[in-house]
Design an enzyme around this catalytic site. Structure first.
Site, PDB file in Angstrom:
ATOM      1  N   ASP A 517       0.719  -1.148  -0.089  1.00 53.40           N
ATOM      2  CA  ASP A 517      -0.107   0.125  -0.143  1.00 53.40           C
ATOM      3  C   ASP A 517       0.781   1.219   0.158  1.00 53.40           C
ATOM      4  O   ASP A 517       1.947   1.272   0.530  1.00 53.40           O
ATOM      5  CB  ASP A 517      -1.001  -0.014   1.157  1.00 53.40           C
ATOM      6  CG  ASP A 517      -1.683   1.305   1.129  1.00 53.40           C
ATOM      7  OD1 ASP A 517      -2.317   1.467   0.450  1.00 53.40           O
ATOM      8  OD2 ASP A 517      -1.601   1.914   2.266  1.00 53.40           O
ATOM      9  N   HIS A 520       4.768   4.073  -3.564  1.00 58.33           N
ATOM     10  CA  HIS A 520       5.452   5.226  -4.032  1.00 58.33           C
ATOM     11  C   HIS A 520       5.825   6.280  -2.767  1.00 58.33           C
ATOM     12  O   HIS A 520       6.821   6.970  -2.865  1.00 58.33           O
ATOM     13  CB  HIS A 520       4.667   6.000  -5.309  1.00 58.33           C
ATOM     14  CG  HIS A 520       3.289   6.674  -4.625  1.00 58.33           C
ATOM     15  ND1 HIS A 520       2.312   5.637  -4.551  1.00 58.33           N
ATOM     16  CD2 HIS A 520       2.832   7.790  -4.420  1.00 58.33           C
ATOM     17  CE1 HIS A 520       1.060   6.512  -4.273  1.00 58.33           C
ATOM     18  NE2 HIS A 520       1.470   7.586  -4.243  1.00 58.33           N
ATOM     19  N   ASP A 618     -10.308   1.562  -5.370  1.00 58.72           N
ATOM     20  CA  ASP A 618     -10.078   3.232  -5.162  1.00 58.72           C
ATOM     21  C   ASP A 618     -11.082   3.743  -6.493  1.00 58.72           C
ATOM     22  O   ASP A 618     -11.480   4.700  -6.499  1.00 58.72           O
ATOM     23  CB  ASP A 618      -8.945   3.625  -5.292  1.00 58.72           C
ATOM     24  CG  ASP A 618      -7.965   3.224  -4.148  1.00 58.72           C
ATOM     25  OD1 ASP A 618      -8.772   3.412  -2.897  1.00 58.72           O
ATOM     26  OD2 ASP A 618      -6.947   3.057  -4.331  1.00 58.72           O
TER      27      ASP A 618
END
Length: 1467
Positions: A517, A520, A618
């Site tokens: 999760d 980045h 999402d």
């Protein structure tokens, strides 16, 4: 026989750090490292993280192009490689990814076969109910379940905000039963055993819920105002915004136009004005970045008064700098007083006393520091305004934007702005709260929240002091989660590292894979180490992630560093069906009909493996963003992607709204409740078929993909099996808009290209009623007003959506939301053709091998090469013209091979040649028909015809790949046969030498009208006519321009002697000997009839070729007694009259006698009829021997008798009739050639091989040779102490001695290398070595500059079409005044090796390294050139020269000689 080991080759180049290049490797494959051109000749040590302790061992051998080191990939993960030169720092690096091997109950699951469904764990209910809710995945055909974290959630109830990473989510427990991690593990095992489903889970490393108790116990695990004091100003500003928002909710600002309910633009504008004009200025942000001016000035005054006068070490032009207070206190900053004193404490001419001087210095300091304070104030206000802009963007979206949530009332639940910091204290107002940031206890708990920053560099941590993200309000903040602070190493935060290691390993023990999760946003060194601990528990763990870096380069960095197995890709990023189809093709699979790859090949640069989702958890529901009718077609399109695919629970059931990870609380429907969910719900039954098809395609090798955009909404996708050539086609009618199209009409047909074996399914989603119905408030239940209509294994004559015709399928009833799937097998005829082709290309001996074995050498250039002019001269036809491409450089097979190889390497099936093959087999007819026209190639032509015959029955779209397969096989056989005939040293040499050797075939052959001069009929030859050696292709291939004496004998030793082609070498030597006249070998042979005798050097190259023949050929000395057919026995003989025969040695004697006596004649037919550019004086040819030095001399300034023979031809520029490089006098290379020949004659005499001892009693061969040697160094070497008139460089070997112009003797040119290469003992080797060192300035990437780049006449760009007024370059006058020629570079390398061998030690090692280094560029050029050869010359620094021959015999021959010397030198 077992399959060959798969090898992927990584070519290392100095300075290449390829951290963002993805190379995917399978377990069991070998990664092989080879030196690139920049590393040849260097001692390279290669390391990998597979075995980090020691460098890899290179294979044995001196040839750096051939040796390699390698590692076998036995474990999955990301592995870094790096290399050093000698013991240097890293000089290059990169990664390779070994993909994990997933197994379900012991059976391998290809990564491309993954079908994954995501579940929010919190909606599964108690663990005892999980299976009944997860059964939807089983019944829908998924083989992987993805769970959001199973751990305890924080106060926000977000699935990704964890309050305890070591405790289970509370919803997992039931009233009568408590569960632990071991129970979850048991369930995961049960799902695998009973349902064949793997389970993966998210890991959250970057943040924790703000109510996590362990954070309060270990606040050092967060970025807080104690351990990160640079955040204190941001905390203050955050509290300013918090207080203002709270006041709005309380109605404090209603009288100023801002009520508690903010719902229109006027409210927003008023908020912006109040913040900018009243609220934010009061925060005085600038004070954190300014100094206390008065205090600093006082301290500075004290400092300089204690300094005993002005500075003695002033800093001119510098300014005072404010040093930021590490504690970030208001006015807490300071300055460097010592540095400031050097700037301001100076002598002052305007001061009358020391006190006045100090006063003036202090005032200057004060003024400068005040300016710095003002500058800090300006910058602080810019930061405030930037932050305000970001805040207002958020307020506008949340309160009034049409696409926003329109939150309305400002309240604690819906604050005006999201807090950036955890604040556990009571709200006291920002002014009172500021002191908490400096309190040693309370500041620990002022923790920064996590979030994401748009367009930020993911490799930079935005919480560190270098960043202003928190201050500038650039963070899209998750106000429920605290950002975790790992530091740079484990010792910086030991509790947190251990806490997360245990958490990660526990997850790895339970689950088959991990999704990272916020990948980045997670510090990459943290993710690296934690994944390493995960792989310790489960080596083949499947790792996937979603990256929002905004850059493929950055994405790839994460993939490589972390060893990410799959990157999440989203279909909803596509704006139409065309883009969605492009994504299907991009994220997986080769093109249908892709060429067969070799088992050992370059490791390709790849994109990250994809996990392609139709909807992520999402994403909003496509029911709203597109249409319910798009649910099934998009699912079908993704099914056909050759990568992992996935979906979100709810998509298949037609859940109308987004299942939100934070706010959703309703549980998923349970499979044991048919009223909630069943096979008939949504597209569940259809998805089951699609998922099973997706996995089946991957398991059965359907690895090739083709996407056909049939119209704006309809997409056909093909999956093809490259082994069986079976095909599955699925056509989908998408719905990116709300428009339902009953039937579009005019749709193009689907070609069958084989036998339609099965209609797998017809499916469509139908609307059965208009109204959606009321949404269930307690359970997530999908829309009930849509139903699936499915027909499986449809009879070909009974389809409702299609009609089968002869050779194609017509879609007849295909409305929006429809999907149809076809399975097509090859026809029996095609299958037979495939089998025939595969059976014909076996390694066993065949009739083709037999046909090749009966060929003579002369047939190989006809078979492989021939430029078009050669074919016209030989068989009166031209080359094959490919539409939209043109003709190949060769008419033979070698012309095809580089083009096919590039298509294969680039996977460029759109190349015009592929289209030409799809359209027909005309090129096959051309190849067979062309070869049949050569008398001796009839048998080979027939064998190739049989190879090609099955292509007529191969489906058109597969014809290019099978054509390439056959041509590669045929070419390989021919190449192998040719190499087998050559000298044994060739076959065992490097790839470069083998390429060069094959290239020699292109130059040697018989071309009508371009033959040799007559040779004695008594000589045994294999063919009707002897072969001649073309100077270069394509300019010097046919007619009188093919055979040049000088070029022939420069090229002959390498092209023929080194390759073992002694018979042809003998014939050429004797032919040119027969055409000798005036003691000279002709410049242009013209079959002897039209020979022109205007060069002084060809004779000496001819003599040295004879010497080398005697030294290398079996019974080589016998050539001296071979008969020569003298067609010009006297200088004035007429062709065809009075021929005589004599032994070759007699011809040699005559040539030497003539030179010794002196040659001086006017060319026959002198004038414009033989040379329209030359002045009359230039037609006078002279040559002779100096009785003083023994040197060979000749020429005049109006002719050019050596290889640098460019005659000026521009009247405009004034160089017409003037040679650019006359090189009259004693040219340097002739002395080395003469010395080598004379020494050999001396030895032959001493051995009794020849009778004569010299040209006179005094001038014996030995005397003459010694005379040259005694004078060479004295006359040609420019000593370091030389101050002669024209000296430009010292420690060089002059280009000539005694030239008319004088200065030209002293020009540094490349020709001396020829002398040293053929006669390394001609002078002191140490001085020779110095001269070679000096000449390194001439080296280009491939060739050697023909003139010193510092010379006034130098110009490295040759253009014979230049009709300008610059004399130096007009009409290519600078042909030999700078451009870089390759053959002289070959001689230079030979000279380096020979002189180095004499000197030994470090010089010898340097020579070996230098040659190895330079071979790389030659190899790189050859394999990238369609000519598969070396050019005549290049422009400056290796740039392409358009007017150069692309393949030049002497370039190839001289480099072969250098390679042979390199292979035989010891060291």
């Amino acid at each position: 026989m077992g399959e060959e080991k798969e090898i992927r080759i990584i070519v290392l180049e100095d300075g290449e750090h390829l951290e963002s290049v993805i190379r995917k490797i399978e377990k069991g494959w070998i990664v092989r490292f080879k030196r690139g051109s920049s590393l040849l000749g260097k001692k390279v040590k290669v390391f990998t993280s597979i075995c980090p302790g020691n460098s890899l061992e290179w294979s044995e051998g001196k040839d750096h192009l051939a040796v390699y080191c390698q590692v076998e990939c036995k474990e999955a993960g990301s592995f870094r490689y790096w290399f050093k030169i000698e013991d240097s720092e890293e000089r290059g690096s990169g990664y390779f990814l070994v993909m994990p091997e997933l197994k379900i109950n012991g059976k391998c699951l290809p990564l491309d076969g993954i079908a994954c469904q995501t579940y929010l764990t919190k909606l599964l209910g108690p663990l005892s109910e999980w299976k009944e809710r997860l059964e939807v995945a089983h019944q829908t055909g998924y083989n992987m379940i993805h769970l959001t974290p199973i751990h305890e959630l924080g106060i926000s109830n977000s699935s990704y905000s964890l309050s305890d990473h070591h405790s289970l989510i509370k919803t997992i427990q039931s009233q009568d039963q408590k569960f632990g991690f071991e129970d979850v593990q048991a369930l995961v095992g049960d799902l695998e055993r009973s349902w064949n489903i793997l389970t993966v889970q998210d890991v959250v490393w970057n943040h924790a819920a703000k109510n996590a108790t362990w954070l309060l116990e270990h606040p050092e695990s967060a970025y807080n105002c104690l351990n990160s004091p640079h955040l204190r100003p941001a905390y203050v500003i955050d509290r300013v915004y918090h207080e203002f928002g709270k006041q709005i909710g309380e109605g404090v600002w209603e009288h100023r136009g801002v009520p508690p309910v903010v719902d229109n633009i006027h409210h927003v504008n008023a908020i912006e004005y109040l913040l900018r004009a009243e609220v934010l200025p009061k925060a005085d942000l600038h004070e954190f970045y300014q100094v206390d001016l008065k205090a600093m000035v006082n301290l500075f005054e004290v400092f300089i008064k204690q300094s005993s006068g002005p500075t003695t070490n002033p800093l001119d032009g510098e300014d005072v700098e404010i040093e930021q207070d590490l504690e970030c206190r208001r006015f807490g900053n300071t300055v460097d007083f010592e540095r400031s004193a050097r700037i301001f404490n100076r002598h002052r001419g305007d001061a009358k006393s020391e006190e006045e001087r100090v006063e003036k210095c202090v005032r200057s300091f004060e003024e400068a520091l005040n300016n710095k304070n003002l500058e800090a104030a300006r910058e602080s206000w810019e930061v405030i305004l930037a932050g305000l802009a970001a805040v207002m963007g958020g307020i506008t979206y949340e309160r009034i934007a049409d696409n926003g949530p329109k939150k309305g009332l400002v309240s604690p639940e819906n604050p005006l702005t999201t807090d950036y910091f955890l604040h556990l204290e009571a709200d006291l107002g920002w002014k009172s709260e500021e002191k908490f940031a400096y309190d040693p206890e309370k500041s620990k708990f002022l923790m920064a929240f996590n979030g994401w920053v748009m367009s930020s560099d993911p490799m930079k941590n935005f919480a560190l002091k270098e960043s202003q993200v928190y201050l500038r309000r650039e963070l899209v903040c998750w106000g429920d989660s605290v950002k975790l602070n790992y530091g740079n190493k484990e010792a910086d935060s030991p509790f947190l590292w251990q806490y997360m290691k245990e958490y990660t390993q526990q997850a790895a023990r339970i689950f088959h894979g991990l999704r990272i999760d916020n990948a980045h946003g997670t510090p990459i060194h943290v993710a690296e180490k934690l994944l390493k601990t995960a792989r310790e528990v489960r080596p083949d763990i499947y790792v996937f992630a979603e990256l929002f870096t905004g850059s493929e380069h950055a994405d790839n960095m994460f993939v490589n560093r972390l060893g990410i197995s799959s990157l999440i890709r989203e279909a909803q990023s596509a704006h139409d069906s065309h883009e969605q189809g492009r994504l299907v093709y991009r994220y997986g699979g080769d093109c249908v009909g892709a060429f067969k790859q070799k088992s050992a090949r370059l490791a390709p640069k790849s994109i990250a493996h994809g996990l392609f989702l139709d909807q992520s958890h999402d994403n909003p529901s496509p029911i709203h963003t597109r249409s319910p009718f798009d649910i099934l077609p998009t699912a079908a399109m993704l099914t056909m992607a050759s990568c992992a695919v996935g979906s979100n629970r709810g998509y298949d059931e037609l859940i109308r709204d987004h299942i939100h990870v934070v706010s959703e609380k309703r549980p998923y429907a349970s499979w044991c409740r048919p009223d909630q969910v069943s096979r008939s719900q949504g597209i569940i039954e259809g998805r089951n078929l699609l998922n099973k098809l997706h996995t089946w395609l991957a398991e059965h090798g359907y690895s090739q993909v083709f996407v056909d955009q049939m119209n704006s909404d309809i997409v056909g996708i093909t999956r093809h099996n490259p082994r069986t050539h079976e095909t599955v086609v699925v056509v989908s009618h998408t719905s990116f808009s709300k428009n339902y199209i009953d039937w579009p009409g005019g749709l193009k047909h689907i070609p069958i290209g084989g036998v339609l074996e099965n209609v797998i399914f017809e499916m469509k989603l139908k609307k059965v009623q208009e109204e959606w119905g009321t949404e269930d408030p307690d359970v997530l239940i999908g829309l009930k007003n849509y139903e699936m209509e499915i027909r499986e294994n449809v009879n070909l004559d009974n389809g409702t959506m299609f009609k089968v015709h002869d050779g194609y399928i017509e879609l007849t009833n295909f409305p929006t939301g429809s999907v149809v799937g076809f399975k097509i097998r090859p026809s029996d005829e095609a299958t037979k053709a495939f089998n025939m082709i595969h059976n014909s290309i076996t390694p066993e001996q065949s009739e083709f091998d037999s046909a090749l074995s009966r060929l003579t050498y002369q047939s190989f250039p006809n078979l492989l090469f021939h430029c078009e002019s050669e074919d016209y001269a030989t068989i009166q036809q031209g080359g094959y013209d490919v539409p939209n491409f043109g003709k190949f450089v060769y008419c033979g097979l070698q012309g095809l091979v580089p083009v096919l190889e590039k298509i294969r390497d680039d996977n460029d099936l759109g190349h015009p040649l592929c289209q030409n093959l799809r359209d027909g087999t005309w090129i096959c007819d051309y190849i067979v028909g062309r070869l049949a026209k050569f008398e001796k190639l009839g048998e080979v032509s027939e064998a190739i015809r049989k190879f090609f015959a099955p292509l007529d029955h191969v489906p058109y779209y597969l014809r290019p790949c099978y054509f390439e397969l056959l041509v590669s096989y045929i070419y390989g056989k021919i190449r192998k046969e040719a190499l087998k005939r050559m000298a044994p040293q060739i076959s065992s040499s490097s790839a470069l030498v083998r390429h060069l050797a094959i290239s020699t075939l292109s130059f040697l052959g018989y071309i009508p009208g371009a033959g040799l001069a007559p040779i004695p009929t008594s000589l045994q030859i294999e063919d009707q006519y002897p072969s001649s050696l073309a100077a270069g292709l394509s300019h010097f291939a046919v007619g009188i321009w093919r055979n040049w004496g000088r070029d022939t004998f420069i090229a002959l030793p390498g092209c023929l002697l080194s390759t073992g082609r002694f018979q042809e070498a003998r014939q050429i030597i004797l032919s040119f000997a027969g055409a000798i006249r005036h003691g000279l070998i002709p410049n242009l042979l013209a079959e002897g009839i039209g020979a022109r005798y205007n060069c002084r050097d060809a004779t000496w190259f001819w003599l040295v070729s004879i010497v080398k023949y005697v030294e290398s050929a079996p019974n080589g000395v016998g050539i001296l007694e071979d008969p020569v057919r003298r067609i010009y026995p006297n200088d004035d003989s007429v062709y065809g009259e009075g021929e005589v025969q004599q032994m070759l040695i007699e011809t040699i004697y005559e040539a030497l006698d003539k030179h010794f006596a002196g040659i001086d004649y006017r060319e026959r037919s002198a004038g414009p009829q033989i040379d329209e550019q030359m002045r009359d004086e230039g037609f006078q040819v002279t040559a002779g021997v100096s009785r003083t030095t023994g040197f060979i001399y000749g020429g005049n300034r109006w002719n050019c008798g050596t290889w640098m023979d460019k005659m000026g031809s521009s009247e405009r520029a004034g160089n017409k009739g003037e040679p650019a490089t006359p090189r009259d006098g004693a040219a340097v290379e002739l002395q080395g050639l003469a010395y080598r020949a004379l020494k050999s004659l001396k030895n032959w005499k001493e051995q009794g091989v020849i009778q004569r001892s010299g040209v006179s009693d005094e001038w014996t061969w030995g005397f003459w040779a010694q005379k040259i040697r005694e004078n060479f160094e004295k006359e040609f070497f420019v000593d370091k102490d030389s101050y002669a008139e024209f000296v430009n460089r010292r420690e060089i070997i002059k280009d000539s001695v005694g030239s008319t112009l004088g200065f030209t003797d002293f020009q540094l040119r490349c020709n001396f290398g020829i002398a040293l290469a053929v006669a390394p003992d001609l002078m002191d080797p140490k001085k020779a070595w110095k001269a070679l060192d000096s000449a390194e300035v001439l080296l280009g990437p491939l060739g050697m500059k023909t003139l010193d780049p510092t010379d006034w006449a130098y110009n490295g760009y040759y253009n014979n079409d230049d009709d300008g007024t610059d004399k130096k370059t007009a009409k290519g006058w600078n042909y030999h005044q700078g451009p870089e020629w390759l053959f002289v570079a070959g001689y230079y390398l030979q000279a380096r090796l020979r002189i180095g061998d004499i000197l030994g030690g470090s010089e010898k090692q340097y020579a070996i390294r230098q040659v190895q280094e330079r071979l790389g560029n030659a190899y790189k050029h050859i394999i990238s050139s369609p000519w598969r050869s070396l050019p005549e010359l290049t422009n400056a620094d290796g740039e392409y020269c358009m007017q150069s021959c692309a393949a030049q015999a002497w370039s190839v021959g001289c480099l072969i000689e250098a390679c042979v010397k390199l292979n035989t030198i010891e060291g």
